[in-house]
Scaffold this motif. Structure first.
Motif, PDB file in Angstrom:
ATOM      1  N   LYS A  22       0.829  -1.202   0.000  1.00 35.29           N
ATOM      2  CA  LYS A  22       0.000   0.000   0.000  1.00 35.29           C
ATOM      3  C   LYS A  22       0.863   1.251   0.000  1.00 35.29           C
ATOM      4  N   SER A  23       1.935   1.214   0.770  1.00 38.71           N
ATOM      5  CA  SER A  23       2.838   2.362   0.845  1.00 38.71           C
ATOM      6  C   SER A  23       3.482   2.638  -0.512  1.00 38.71           C
ATOM      7  N   LYS A  24       3.911   1.592  -1.197  1.00 41.32           N
ATOM      8  CA  LYS A  24       4.511   1.753  -2.522  1.00 41.32           C
ATOM      9  C   LYS A  24       3.492   2.292  -3.515  1.00 41.32           C
ATOM     10  N   GLN A  25       2.252   1.799  -3.437  1.00 36.66           N
ATOM     11  CA  GLN A  25       1.206   2.278  -4.332  1.00 36.66           C
ATOM     12  C   GLN A  25       0.928   3.756  -4.090  1.00 36.66           C
ATOM     13  N   ARG A  26       0.908   4.176  -2.843  1.00 35.82           N
ATOM     14  CA  ARG A  26       0.684   5.589  -2.518  1.00 35.82           C
ATOM     15  C   ARG A  26       1.802   6.459  -3.072  1.00 35.82           C
ATOM     16  N   LYS A  27       3.052   5.979  -2.965  1.00 35.33           N
ATOM     17  CA  LYS A  27       4.187   6.742  -3.481  1.00 35.33           C
ATOM     18  C   LYS A  27       4.096   6.892  -4.995  1.00 35.33           C
ATOM     19  N   VAL A  28       3.761   5.810  -5.682  1.00 35.76           N
ATOM     20  CA  VAL A  28       3.641   5.862  -7.142  1.00 35.76           C
ATOM     21  C   VAL A  28       2.501   6.792  -7.536  1.00 35.76           C
ATOM     22  N   ALA A  30       1.299   9.304  -5.842  1.00 32.23           N
ATOM     23  CA  ALA A  30       1.702  10.685  -5.559  1.00 32.23           C
ATOM     24  C   ALA A  30       2.635  11.208  -6.647  1.00 32.23           C
ATOM     25  N   ARG A  31       3.542  10.376  -7.128  1.00 34.42           N
ATOM     26  CA  ARG A  31       4.445  10.805  -8.200  1.00 34.42           C
ATOM     27  C   ARG A  31       3.683  11.067  -9.491  1.00 34.42           C
TER      28      ARG A  31
END
Length: 76
Positions: A22-28, A30-31
């Protein structure tokens, strides 16, 4: 450690992979959103600058003397 702490740790460990995902998905996300916003701002600035340039450019008028053609056609 108390049993509550142990249970909480086990739950965190069990859900750790999902939280990382989930954290990785949020970062992607946001980018991607940031890139879209920056691109939209760049396009808006470019369009505004171009429209200001075009409005200040002025209109060029051209006059054509067609009397020679008219005389030729009347002579036929």
């Amino acid at each position: 450690m108390s049993q509550a702490k142990v249970d909480r740790y086990k739950e965190e460990k069990k859900n750790r992979q999902q939280e990382i995902k989930k954290s990785k998905q949020r970062k992607v996300l946001a980018r991607v959103i940031g890139t879209v916003v920056v691109a939209a701002i760049a396009v808006w600035i470019g369009y505004s600058g171009y429209s200001v340039y075009q409005s200040n450019k002025g209109i060029e008028t051209v006059t054509v003397n067609t009397s020679g053609i008219t005389d030729y056609l009347n002579g036929l």
